[in-house]
Structures are given as structure tokens and as C-alpha cells.
Design a protein around this motif. Structure first.
Motif, mmCIF file in Angstrom:
data_model
loop_
_atom_site.group_PDB
_atom_site.id
_atom_site.type_symbol
_atom_site.label_atom_id
_atom_site.label_comp_id
_atom_site.label_asym_id
_atom_site.label_seq_id
_atom_site.Cartn_x
_atom_site.Cartn_y
_atom_site.Cartn_z
ATOM 1 N N ASN A 183 -10.120 1.477 1.064
ATOM 2 C CA ASN A 183 -9.795 1.813 -0.324
ATOM 3 C C ASN A 183 -10.025 0.632 -1.258
ATOM 4 O O ASN A 183 -10.520 0.801 -2.371
ATOM 5 N N ILE A 184 -9.673 -0.556 -0.812
ATOM 6 C CA ILE A 184 -9.922 -1.757 -1.621
ATOM 7 C C ILE A 184 -11.417 -1.918 -1.870
ATOM 8 O O ILE A 184 -11.844 -2.174 -3.007
ATOM 9 N N ASN A 185 -12.207 -1.741 -0.820
ATOM 10 C CA ASN A 185 -13.661 -1.875 -0.963
ATOM 11 C C ASN A 185 -14.241 -0.797 -1.873
ATOM 12 O O ASN A 185 -15.120 -1.072 -2.696
ATOM 13 N N LEU A 186 -13.743 0.438 -1.750
ATOM 14 C CA LEU A 186 -14.230 1.523 -2.615
ATOM 15 C C LEU A 186 -13.876 1.265 -4.079
ATOM 16 O O LEU A 186 -14.693 1.508 -4.969
ATOM 17 N N LYS A 187 -12.661 0.786 -4.322
ATOM 18 C CA LYS A 187 -12.262 0.488 -5.710
ATOM 19 C C LYS A 187 -13.154 -0.603 -6.302
ATOM 20 O O LYS A 187 -13.533 -0.534 -7.475
ATOM 21 N N SER B 137 -15.671 -0.174 -9.539
ATOM 22 C CA SER B 137 -15.634 -1.025 -10.736
ATOM 23 C C SER B 137 -17.021 -1.580 -11.061
ATOM 24 O O SER B 137 -17.309 -1.909 -12.206
ATOM 25 N N GLN B 138 -17.880 -1.661 -10.076
ATOM 26 C CA GLN B 138 -19.229 -2.196 -10.272
ATOM 27 C C GLN B 138 -20.238 -1.117 -10.648
ATOM 28 O O GLN B 138 -21.311 -1.424 -11.164
ATOM 29 N N ASN B 139 -19.911 0.153 -10.353
ATOM 30 C CA ASN B 139 -20.867 1.234 -10.576
ATOM 31 C C ASN B 139 -20.116 2.499 -10.978
ATOM 32 O O ASN B 139 -19.554 3.188 -10.130
#
Length: 142
Positions: A85-89, A93-95
């Protein structure tokens, strides 16, 4: 709810939801709450998948006094999903146009046995199995 990426909010995996409902029904029947209906204390859920039959005990159905290491398993999977979830968030935020290409839930089984359709004599045993629900085509109790 703040730790869940937008990509994963507001969705329900009907297969996982149905699986959980079946687990609850089995637990209710085993407890004797349903008069006139019984089920073997060792009953397991049989999962028919694209590749074979999977049998095991869902962690939610293990007896509370079980010698299982479910607390370790649960902690491990919580850590895995938290990192995901941290990686997906971060990716969100980048795309702003980021989309998922799959979003199946998972179920966790203990003492799983996988019997492939292609070679039923070649069973695979696993202490723990994470099964993505998009592989499920049917459920049975056995």
C-alpha cells in the motif's frame, strides 16, 4: 482507511466476500447455532481453481486454541500488504493516471494441498498458501 491507496478503495472482491461468508457459515454450523444442521469438525473448504483443486484450512476457521503460528502468519501478511500500500500510494502521487491491471484479493490457507488437474498424483503440500481469488472458479465443503 488513510493507508489504503485510492486504487484499492471502494471495491469489493465478490469471490473473497463469498469465501468469507462460507467460512462464517461453516463456523456457525460447527458451533451448533443452526438447529438440525451439522458438519464434520474436520470439514475443509475445497477450492476449484484454473489449475487444480486446493484444500486447506482458512486461517479464520482454525480453532482458537490451535497450535498454529497464525499470529506470525497474520503479522507477515499485514506487513506485506502495508508495504504494498505504501508503494502504491507513492506511485499514485507520481502518476495521476495510474490504473490497476488486476485487483484480486487473497485468501490465506494453512496446511494446503494443491492437486493439479494435469497430474493428480503430483500433489503439492504447503504449510501456508496465499491464493489470489482470481484463480477461484468454485467452492465446496469436504
Amino acid at each position: 482507511m488513510d493507508n489504503i491507496p485510492e486504487l484499492l478503495k471502494n471495491r469489493i472482491d465478490v469471490k473473497a466476500f463469498t469465501f468469507d461468508a462460507l467460512c462464517t457459515a461453516i463456523d456457525t454450523i460447527k458451533s451448533g447455532e443452526v438447529e438440525g444442521v451439522s458438519i464434520d469438525a474436520e470439514a475443509k473448504i475445497i477450492i476449484f481453481t484454473n489449475f487444480g483443486i486446493v484444500e486447506g484450512t482458512p486461517i479464520s476457521l482454525l480453532p482458537k486454541n490451535s497450535e498454529s503460528n497464525t499470529s506470525n502468519i497474520g503479522a507477515l501478511y499485514k506487513a506485506i500488504f502495508k508495504a504494498r500500500n505504501i508503494n502504491l500510494k507513492e506511485l499514485e502521487s507520481q502518476n495521476e493516471n495510474l490504473t490497476l491491471i488486476n485487483d484480486a484479493s487473497v485468501i490465506v490457507l494453512e496446511n494446503a494441498v494443491i492437486t493439479p488437474y494435469a497430474n493428480p498424483l503430483n500433489k503439492t503440500h504447503s504449510n501456508n498458501l496465499v491464493l489470489f481469488t482470481d484463480q477461484i472458479v468454485g467452492l465446496a465443503i469436504g
